[in-house]
Design an enzyme around this catalytic site. Structure first.
Site, short mmCIF file in Angstrom:
data_model
loop_
_atom_site.label_atom_id
_atom_site.label_comp_id
_atom_site.label_asym_id
_atom_site.label_seq_id
_atom_site.Cartn_x
_atom_site.Cartn_y
_atom_site.Cartn_z
CG ASP B 381 -6.62 6.36 0.03
OD1 ASP B 381 -7.35 6.49 -0.54
OD2 ASP B 381 -5.98 6.22 1.02
CD GLU B 459 -16.43 -9.93 2.52
OE1 GLU B 459 -15.42 -11.43 2.33
OE2 GLU B 459 -17.75 -10.79 2.03
CB THR B 636 -12.72 7.40 -0.80
OG1 THR B 636 -12.56 6.36 -0.15
CG2 THR B 636 -14.15 8.89 -0.55
#
Lengths: 404, 1109
Positions: B381, B459, B636
Site C-alpha cells: 500500500d 484538509e 494504492t
C-alpha cells in the site's frame, strides 16, 4: 491514532496561545483550564512512557549468543583427513593383530555325522530321509571327529557350537518366551499367547514355555586327546559360568523347575517327540541350567555361535583332539549347518578381521582423500573469500536482481 | 426475493428472520469433540497416525508396544484441541459482549432498553452518539435538523474518516415524537454481502401524505459495527439482523495459511508414504514367499498347519507398522515448537521496536515465519505504509512571497507570522481559504480539547496549520462557520459548496462574511485548473514556479484563489445553480457548467505545499529487498500522478534512462487488450535491455483487464518486476494478490489501513503497519510493526533464518527416522523377512522423542549460517531461500541418500563386528542404536554453521542422556535390558565400532562439504569465508554497495533537489499538460509509455476532495 495527533495539535495551539498573543486566551475559556489540560497531557505522556512495550534485551532473545564458526579451510581439512587416516590405520593394525592372535578350530560335523549312518536302505540323500533318521528315537546318532591343534592355544579355550541358517531372530521365535516364568512368576496371558503353540500341554502351563526353550540345542561333545581309550586323555570342558552372570543370578530363578516340558515326555506328545530340542532335568532349577540360558539369549543373526563350555588347559600344537558327538539336534530339515568351534579370545573377542580391515580401508581412503585435496589445493590454489565469486558481483548491476 | 420490513410493527413483520444474535464461533459444547476430531483427522498425517495406532492394537502384527504411538498421538491431539477450544471461547466471549450490549429500541411507541441480540427485523433502534450500531439499520431520523448523521466505518472498510448518512426524503423533518409512532414498509433485497449497495424502497403509511415508494440507497443505511459520531442521536429501522447483516454475510473464516515449506513437507511426506507402501509391499511379498518356502522346513518355528485367511496380510501389515516411523510423529511437533520460537524472536527483536509509536513487532501467526524467507513479490500500500501518513503544511507562496523556504516549515516562518499579525489582506484571504473551504468538522471533545474530523489528511493539515497560525476553526454548525482569528470571532455563512469532482479538480465555497455582509468565492484546487480561471494579469508564472519547486520536493500542492462577489451576480447565479442541482438529467455536467459561471476572474493568491513524508529508510529498504530478488507492486487508492511521484521518490521506479514506465489504460475491453498487448510487445522487445520497466494501471482499466484479459494480464504480471496500480479498491488489491499467488509465487502484502485487510488476508504473508489508520490491518495481519523499514529485517533476517532452520529441521527429522527405519529393513533380510524389530519400543520412542530431537532442536533455534549484518548488507543472498531452494525434492533426495548410506554403515559395521559369538540380539540392538545416535551427533555438528555453547551442550548432553538413560534401564531387573548397557560398554569392540561408524559415516560428508564449499562455492559459502577471513572486507564491500544505493538515493534526491533550477521557458505549458490528468493519459496512450526525465514534473495533487468519491 487520533488522540496522539490531537494532543500534538492541542499542545502546539496552547503553546502558541501562551506565547505571543494573550487575546486568544479568553476564547479558550481561561488559562486555568489550559494549564489543567497541559498537566493532563503530561500525565498521558508519562503513562505512555511507563507502559513501554519495548522488548526486554537478552542475548538469547536478540539471537546474539556468542558463537564460533568452524570453517573447512584447505589446510585444516587436509590435516584432518591425513591424521584421521593415520589414526584409523593404527587402530586397524592393532585390531587386526588382535584378531590374528586368536587361534580358532572349526569343524562342520552335521553332514559327516549323518552320512556315517548311510546304508543301502537309507542312503541319507534326501532331506526326508535324514529327518526320518533323526526322528527315530531308537537309533544311535553319535559320531567322532578329530581336530588338529596347529598352534598353541592358551587357556581359556572356548568351545562353541555354531548353527547356520537358523533364524533365532524370527518374529515367531524371538517373542516366544515368558520372562515372568523364568523369574518365578506366573506367565501373563499375553506372554502365554506369545508362547503358542508351546504354551500348554493338556491345559497345564509349560514351564519354560515357548519355542525358544522347546528348541533347546542338545548335541553333546566329549573331547579327548589322542583318542579316548585312556581316561587321562579326556579334555575337561567346564560347562559352568558359561551363561551371563545376570542370567544365572537374576533372570533365571532358582525356585523354578521345568514342568510339563514337552521334550521330557516324548510319548505323550507324539508330534513333539519327533522334532524339538533337548530335555530338561526336572529336578534342576532353571538357574542351574546354563545351556538353556545361553540358548535363550537369542541370536540376532541367522549364523551364530553359542558357548558350550571352556577348556581351562592350554592345548599344545600338534595335539590331535578327538571329539565324540551325540548328534541329536535336527538341523537337516531346514538346511542348517552345525559346526564345532574351539577358539581362544583376544580383546576384540573371537577371530574377526572385519574391524581391523575396515579401519585400514577407511584409514587409507581418508589419507588418499587428504592427499587428493592437498594436490588439488596445490595445483589450483583458490584465494578464499574472493568476492568475484559472488554471483551478483559478477553480473552487471542492472541485472543483479535475480529472477527465479 | 424481496424482504418486506414493516417499520415499528412486530405483528406484521414475518417472524422468520433470524434474531440479532451474532455468532462467530465454530463449535458449541456438544459438537466440539466430534467436529474437532473430524477436522484434525481431515489432515493426512493425522489419519496416517491414527491408522498406525489402530493397527498396533492387533498383537499379531505389532512389532512394538501400542503405547509408543498412542501416547504421543493423544498428547498431540489434546494440545491442538485445547488450542482450538481456547480460541473459540475467545470468539464466544466477544460475541457475547456484542450480543448482550444494551440498546434502546422503540416498543409500542415507548423507548425501552433491551439486549442487542433481542432486536428483531422491523424494530426501531434508537442510537446515541458513539454507540456501536447493532444491526443493519435504515436511517429514519437524526438529531440534526437536515437529517444528517455521521458514522465511522472503520470496522467495515478501515476508513477512519467520518461518513455522512442521510435520512430518506419522506422522513426529513419528522420530530422525535413522530418517529416513535410512525409506521411504514421497507422493501429490500434478501441479505447480501455488498456493503456498497442497498437497493430498497420505503413507503410511509398514513397519516403521512407523501406515501409513495421512495428509493433508498446505501447512503440511507447505518451498517452493523459502525459507530455513530458527532450526532446526538439517530434512529432507524432494523432491516438485517444477526449474521444476516452485510458485515455478517461478508465475514469469512480466514483460511489457515500453509507455508511453502509446509506444503513441500506435505508433498515429501506423501512421497515417503508411497515409498513406504512400496517397501512394505515388496517386503510383505518377500516375507510371504519366505514363509511359503520355508514354512514346512523350519520346524523350530512350528508354523500352524492350516493357515488363516488373513495370513497373507499379516506380514505386509507388520512391515507397515515397522516402517511407520518413516513419517515421524515428532516432525510436526518439533516444527511447531521451533516455529513458535521463531515468531517469538520477531516479537522480541529490539531492532524492530518502534520507539516513536512504542510498537514492538508482533508475530500474530506463529506458523509461517519461514515463508518470509521465500517472498518473491511484495504488494504494498502507499499512504501510511511507504509514507508517514502525517500531512504537514510545510510551505506556501502567497502573492509571490515564499514562506517556509528558509526554515523548511512555514509555521515557524516569522515573515508569515508578522504578515498575519499585520493582517496583510492576501495572507488573511489565503488563511481563510485554508480554514473555511473544506469539509473538516471541528469537534469539541469531552475533555474540552478541539478535535478536527476530516475526510482527508490534507484538509486536516491545512486547518491545523491555520489554527497554529492563530486562525482557529472553532465551530461549524450547519452552514455557519465560526473562526477565531487572533482572538476575534469571525463568522461566515457558507452559502454554496461547489463540490470537488475529478473533472473539476477544484472546490469552491461561497461565503458571506457576517461582519461585513459581503460575499466571497473561496477556491482551491489543482494548479492547472485554477490557472485557467484566474483573471488576466495575475502572476500565474510566479505561482507556477512555486508549484514546480514544491512538487520537485515531493510536496503535495494546491492553488488558492479568491473572488469578491457582488450581491446581484450571486443571486442570479444561485438560481442557475439551484436549478442545476435539482435537475434530473445530466446533473453533474449542469452543475459543473453552473460553477464555471461563478469561478472566473479569480484573484490568484498563491499555493500551499503539504508534505506527506516518506517513512524513514523507505528507498533503502525497497532497494535492498529488490536486490534480494523481490518484485514490488504498489497498490494504492491514490491517483496516478501521486503514486508515480511517490514511486519515484522511494526507488520504486526509476527515472529515464534507467527506468521506463509503461501505461496500460483504456475504457473498453478492446482498448485494454490492445494496450496490454502493446506493453507486452515492448517488454518482449526490451527484455534484453537492462532497464527497470514498470507499468502503471488504474482501477477501472484493471477491472476490465482482470475481467476480459486475465491471461494476457497475468503474462504481463509475470514479466514485469514493478507495477503501480492506482485507484484500486480493497477487493481489487486482494484480487491482484490472488493473481500473483495463482502463478505460484510467494506473496507478501503490506498495508496499514482497513482497506488493505483483504489483501493482507489473501497474501501468503500479510504484514500490517500498526500506523495511524488504526489497527485493522495490524489485527488481520500475520505480522505487524511500526515502520515499513522493518520489513527488510523481517524478511532478510527472520524470514531467512526461519526458512533455513525450518528446512534443516524438517528434512533432518525425516532423515533420522529413515535411518533407523532402514536399519530395521536391512535387519529384516537377516530375520527371515518376518518383521522382527531390532530395537525395542522404548528405544524407538526415545530415539524419536529424545535422542535425536534435542540437538537438532537447539541447533535449529540458534544456528546462523551468516551473521545478521552480512545478510543485511548482501540482500542478494536471499535468493538461496526463495522458490524453496532449501527444501525441495532434490535437497530431500540428498538427505534420503544420506539416510540410506548411514543406515548401511551402521548396519554393516554392527552386523560384521558383532558376528558369531557376539550376536546377542539385545546387545546388538544397543550397538546399532548407539551407532545411529553418535552419527546423528556428528551429523548435527557438521550441518551446523555456527556453534554456541548451547549447541555443544545439547549435542554432547544428548549423548550423555542416552547413556544415562540406558544405564538406568540396564539397572532395572524387569526391563528386558538388564545389565546390557554395562556389558556393551565394557567391550572395547563397542567403542571401536562406534568410531568406525562415525568416521565412515561422516568422513565422506565432510569431504563433500569441503569440496563443494571450496571448489564450487555458492554465495553463502563465499560470504561465510569473507566473514571469517576478513570482517573488514565484508563491511568494505557493503559500504561500497550501500554507497551505490546511497548514490541512487542522492540521484533521486537531486531530481527533487532543494536547489531550484529554472526550467525551460515552455515548461509552464508542458507542466500543465502533464499535470492535467486527462491530457497526461492521452499522451500516454499515444506514445505507449511515459518517459521519465528527472525534470518531468508531475505536481502532487492528492487533494482532499479526491477521497470524496
Amino acid at each position: 491514532m487520533g488522540s496522539i495527533r490531537f494532543m500534538e495539535l492541542g499542545r502546539i495551539v496552547f503553546f502558541s496561545v501562551s506565547g505571543s498573543d494573550m487575546t486568544t486566551v479568553h476564547a479558550l475559556k481561561g488559562g486555568g483550564e489550559f494549564l489543567r489540560r497541559l498537566q493532563k497531557e503530561e500525565e498521558v505522556q508519562q503513562s505512555l512512557r511507563r507502559e513501554s512495550r519495548r522488548p526486554k534485551y537478552s542475548r538469547f532473545s536478540q539471537q546474539e549468543l556468542g558463537s564460533c564458526k568452524p570453517m573447512l579451510t584447505p589446510r585444516c581439512t587436509v590435516a584432518m583427513f591425513v591424521s584421521l587416516g593415520v589414526m584409523c590405520i593404527a587402530i586397524g593394525v592393532y585390531a587386526l593383530l588382535a584378531s590374528w592372535s586368536v587361534v580358532e578350530l572349526v569343524n562342520r560335523y552335521d553332514i559327516f555325522c549323518i552320512m556315517k549312518y548311510a546304508t543301502h536302505a537309507n542312503p541319507m540323500i534326501t532331506v526326508d530321509e535324514k529327518i526320518a533318521f533323526m526322528q527315530d528315537a531308537t537309533k544311535r546318532k553319535n559320531c567322532t571327529i578329530t581336530m588338529d591343534v596347529t598352534k598353541l592355544m592358551k587357556q581359556p579355550i572356548y568351545v562353541y557350537y555354531q548353527l547356520g541358517n537358523y533364524f533365532q531372530n524370527h518374529r515367531r521365535y524371538v517373542k516366544s518366551k515368558s520372562e515372568r516364568q523364568l523369574r518365578g512368576l506366573a506367565a501373563s496371558s499375553s506372554e502365554l499367547n506369545d508362547c503358542k503353540p508351546e504354551d500348554q500341554v493338556n491345559g497345564e502351563v509349560i514351564v519354560p514355555c515357548g519355542l525358544i526353550a522347546w528348541t533347546l540345542f542338545n548335541d553333546t561333545y566329549d573331547l579327548s586327546t589322542n583318542g579316548f581309550s585312556s581316561d587321562n586323555g579326556t579334555v575337561f570342558v567346564n560347562k559352568t559360568a558359561i551363561a551371563w552372570k545376570s542370567d544365572r543370578e537374576e533372570r533365571f530363578n532358582n525356585t523354578v523347575f521345568p514342568t510339563n516340558f514337552p521334550n521330557n515326555n516324548r510319548t505323550t506328545l507324539a508330534n513333539a517327540s519327533q522334532i524339538g530340542g533337548g530335555w530338561l532335568n526336572e529336578s534342576l532349577p532353571l538357574s542351574k541350567n546354563e545351556n538353556l540360558m545361553v540358548w535363550m539369549r537369542t541370536a540376532a543373526l541367522p549364523t551364530f555361535r553359542k558357548l558350550y563350555g571352556r577348556i581351562e588347559t592350554d592345548l599344545q600344537p600338534g595335539t590331535k583332539l578327538t571329539i565324540n558327538i551325540e548328534n541329536y539336534y535336527n538341523a537337516y530339515g531346514f538346511g542348517g549347518s552345525k559346526k564345532l568351534v574351539l577358539s581362544t579370545a583376544s580383546w576384540i573377542g573371537g577371530r574377526n578381521d572385519f574391524l581391523g580391515l575396515s579401519y585400514i580401508v577407511v584409514g587409507c581412503a581418508s589419507i588418499l582423500m587428504g592427499l587428493v585435496f592437498l594436490y588439488v589445493h596445490w595445483k589450483n590454489p583458490r584465494p578464499l573469500g574472493d568476492r568475484s565469486y559472488l554471483s551478483w558481483v559478477r553480473k552487471s548491476p542492472a541485472t543483479s536482481t535475480v529472477t527465479s | 426475493m424481496k424482504r418486506f420490513v414493516y417499520i415499528n410493527d412486530r405483528d406484521r413483520t414475518p417472524g422468520h428472520h433470524c434474531c440479532n444474535k451474532v455468532s462467530n464461533t465454530k463449535y458449541n459444547i456438544f459438537n466440539f469433540i466430534p467436529k474437532n476430531l473430524w477436522e484434525q483427522f481431515s489432515r493426512f498425517m493425522n489419519k496416517y497416525f491414527l491408522l498406525i495406532a489402530i493397527l498396533q492394537l492387533w498383537p499379531l502384527i505389532t512389532p512394538v508396544s501400542p503405547a509408543s504411538t498412542w501416547g504421543p498421538l493423544i498428547v498431540i491431539f489434546a494440545v491442538s484441541a485445547t488450542k482450538e477450544a481456547w480460541d473459540d471461547y475467545g470468539r464466544y466471549c466477544s460475541d457475547k459482549e456484542f450480543n448482550e450490549k444494551i440498546v434502546w429500541v422503540v416498543k409500542k411507541g415507548v423507548k425501552t432498553q433491551i439486549q442487542a441480540q433481542e432486536i428483531e427485523v422491523g424494530d426501531l433502534v434508537w442510537l446515541y452518539e458513539n454507540d456501536e450500531i447493532p444491526c443493519d439499520v435504515v436511517l429514519l431520523g437524526t438529531s440534526e435538523s437536515v437529517g444528517l448523521c455521521y458514522i465511522e466505518t472503520s470496522a467495515m472498510d478501515g476508513e477512519t474518516d467520518l461518513k455522512t448518512r442521510v435520512t430518506p426524503k419522506p422522513c426529513v423533518g419528522l420530530t422525535s415524537a413522530e418517529l416513535l409512532t410512525h409506521k411504514g414498509v421497507i422493501e429490500c433485497p434478501e441479505p447480501d454481502r455488498d456493503i456498497l449497495r442497498f437497493d430498497a424502497r420505503l413507503r410511509l403509511f398514513p397519516p403521512f401524505i407523501d406515501n409513495d415508494f421512495h428509493p433508498l440507497s446505501i447512503k440511507n443505511t447505518l451498517l452493523q459495527s459502525c459507530y455513530l459520531r458527532n450526532t446526538e442521536w439517530a434512529c432507524g429501522v432494523a432491516v438485517y439482523t444477526g449474521n444476516e447483516t452485510k458485515l455478517g454475510m461478508s465475514k469469512g473464516v480466514a483460511e489457515p495459511k500453509l507455508t511453502a515449506a509446509d506444503a513441500m513437507l506435505d508433498k515429501l511426506t506423501t512421497a515417503i508414504f508411497i515409498f513406504q507402501v512400496v517397501v512394505v509391499l515388496i517386503l510383505g511379498v518377500a516375507g510371504n514367499i519366505w514363509n511359503n518356502y520355508e514354512k514346512n522346513k523350519v520346524w523350530y518355528l512350528r508354523f500352524p498347519k492350516q493357515s488363516e485367511w488373513y495370513d497373507f496380510f499379516v506380514i505386509p501389515l507388520r512391515f507397515e507398522l515397522l516402517c511407520s516411523i518413516m513419517i515421524p510423529i515428532s516432525v510436526k511437533v518439533s516444527l511447531d515448537l521451533a516455529k513458535s520460537v521463531y515468531s517469538k524472536y520477531i516479537d522480541w527483536d529490539l531492532h524492530m521496536y518502534d520507539q516513536q509509536t512504542n510498537t514492538p513487532a508482533v508475530a500474530a501467526n506463529t506458523a509461517i515465519s519461514e515463508d518470509l524467507g521465500q517472498i518473491e513479490y511484495i504488494l504494498t500500500d502507499k499512504t501510511g505504509t511507504l509514507t508517514e501518513n502525517v500531512m504537514l503544511f510545510k510551505r506556501c507562496c502567497i502573492h509571490g512571497v515564499y514562506y517556509g523556504n528558509e526554515s523548511g516549515d512555514a509555521l515557524t516562518d516569522q515573515g508569515l507570522k508578522d504578515a498575519l499579525l499585520e493582517k496583510v489582506p492576501e495572507v488573511v484571504k489565503f488563511m481563510l481559504i485554508m480554514t473555511v473551504n473544506n469539509t473538516v468538522v471541528p469537534h469539541l471533545s469531552g475533555n474540552g480539547s478541539l478535535k478536527y474530523q476530516a475526510q482527508s489528511q490534507d484538509e486536516e493539515a491545512l486547518v491545523q496549520a491555520a489554527a497554529q497560525l492563530h486562525m482557529v476553526l472553532s465551530s461549524k454548525k450547519g452552514t455557519f462557520v465560526e473562526l477565531n482569528f487572533l482572538g476575534d470571532i469571525l463568522e461566515f455563512e457558507m452559502l454554496n459548496v461547489l463540490d470537488f469532482t475529478s473533472d473539476r479538480k477544484r472546490m469552491s465555497v461561497v461565503v458571506r462574511d457576517h461582519s461585513t455582509g459581503r460575499l466571497h468565492l473561496l477556491t482551491k484546487g489543482a494548479d492547472e485548473t485554477i490557472f485557467r480561471i484566474v483573471r488576466a494579469g495575475e502572476p500565474v508564472q510566479q505561482v507556477a514556479d512555486a508549484i514546480d519547486q514544491y512538487s520537485q520536493l515531493g510536496l503535495r500542492t494546491l492553488c488558492f484563489a479568491w473572488r469578491d462577489l457582488d450581491e446581484q451576480e450571486y443571486t442570479s447565479w444561485a438560481i442557475t445553480f439551484n436549478e442545476a442541482s435539482a435537475s434530473m438529467t445530466e446533473r453533474e455536467s449542469k452543475i459543473a457548467d453552473a460553477c464555471q459561471l461563478l469561478e472566473r476572474d479569480l484573484e490568484l493568491l498563491g499555493a500551499s505545499a503539504v508534505e506527506d513524508k516518506l517513512q524513514d529508510a523507505v528507498p533503502d529498504t525497497i532497494a535492498s529487498l529488490r536486490k534480494a530478488g523481490i518484485n514490488f507492486w504498489l497498490l494504492t487508492g491514490d491517483k496516478q500522478t501521486t503514486a508515480i511521484q511517490i514511486a519515484l521518490a522511494c526507488n520504486f521506479i526509476r527515472a529515464e534512462p534507467e527506468g521506463q514506465l509503461l501505461s496500460i489504460q483504456g475504457s473498453t475491453s478492446n482498448d485494454v487488450a490492445a494496450s496490454i498487448e502493446r506493453v507486452l510487445e515492448i517488454l518482449r522487445i526490451r527484455s534484453s535491455e537492462s532497464k527497470d520497466v514498470a507499468f502503471v494501471i488504474d482501477g477501472f482499466t484493471l477491472e476490465l483487464a482482470l475481467k476480459y484479459e486475465r491471461e494476457a494480464f497475468t503474462e504481463l504480471a509475470l514479466l514485469i518486476k514493478t507495477a503501480l496500480c492506482c485507484r484500486v479498491t480493497p477487493s481489487q488489491k486482494a484480487e491482484l494478490v490472488g493473481l500473483v499467488k495463482s502463478c505460484d509465487y510467494r506473496t507478501l502484502a503490506i498495508g496499514d489501513g482497513g482497506n488493505d485487510v483483504k489483501m493482507i488476508q489473501e497474501a501468503h504473508v500479510g504484514v500490517g503497519i500498526s500506523g495511524r489508520e488504526g489497527l485493522q490491518a495490524a489485527r488481520a495481519a500475520d505480522y505487524s510493526f511500526g515502520k515499513f523499514k522493518f520489513l527488510k529485517r523481517l524478511i532478510l533476517v527472520h524470514g531467512r533464518y526461519s526458512y533455513n532452520r525450518t528446512a534443516f529441521l524438517a528434512q533432518y527429522s525425516i532423515y533420522k527416522s529413515l535411518v533407523i527405519c532402514f536399519v530395521q529393513i536391512l535387519f529384516s533380510f537377516l530375520s527371515g523377512v518376518s518383521g522382527t524389530s531390532l530395537f525395542n519400543s522404548l528405544s524407538l520412542m526415545a530415539y524419536n522423542v529424545v535422542y535425536t530431537s534435542i540437538p537438532v532442536m537447539v541447533t535449529s533455534l540458534l544456528d546462523k549460517d551468516l551473521l545478521e549484518k552480512t545478510v543485511m548488507e548482501h540482500p542478494e543472498i536471499l535468493y538461496f531461500a526463495q522458490a524453496g531452494r532449501l527444501i525441495n525434492p532434490s535437497t530431500f533426495a540428498c538427505w534420503f541418500i544420506r539416510s540410506i548410506f548411514h543406515a548401511i554403515v551402521v548396519f554393516v559395521v554392527t552386523v560384521r563386528v558383532y558376528a558369531y559369538d557376539k550376536c546377542e540380539m539385545v546387545e546388538m540392538s544397543m550397538v546399532a542404536l548407539s551407532g545411529c545416535i553418535w552419527l546423528q551427533a556428528f551429523l548435527v555438528l557438521i550441518e551446523t554453521n555456527s556453534f554456541t555453547v548451547c549447541q555443544y551442550l545439547a549435542v554432547w548432553g544428548n549423548v550423555v542422556i542416552f547413556y544415562v538413560l540406558n544405564f538406568i534401564l540396564s539397572l532395572s531387573k524387569h526391563a528386558g535390558m538388564h545389565t546390557i548397557m554395562f556389558r556393551v560398554c565394557g567391550d572395547p569392540a563397542y567403542w571401536f565400532s562406534l568410531l568406525l561408524i562415525v568416521v565412515a559415516g561422516i568422513g565422506p560428508l565432510a569431504a563433500i562439504k569441503y569440496y563443494r564449499s571450496t571448489y564450487s562455492p555458492n554465495a553463502i559459502n563465499m560470504l561465510q569465508l569473507l566473514e571469517r577471513q576478513d570482517p573488514i572486507a565484508v563491511s568494505l564491500e557493503a559500504s561500497e554497495s550501500s554507497s551505490s544505493s546511497a548514490r541512487a538515493v542522492s540521484r533521486t534526491n537531486s531530481s527533487h533537489g532543494s536547489v531550484y533550477e529554472p526550467l525551460l521557458p515552455e515548461s509552464l505549458k508542458s507542466g500543465i499538460a502533464v499535470a492535467s490528468s486527462d491530457n497526461f493519459l492521452s499522451e500516454v496512450s499515444s506514445s505507449d509509455f511515459l518517459p521519465f526525465s528527472p525534470n518531468s514534473r508531475t505536481p502532487l495533487l492528492n487533494h482532499a476532495m479526491n477521497n470524496n468519491k
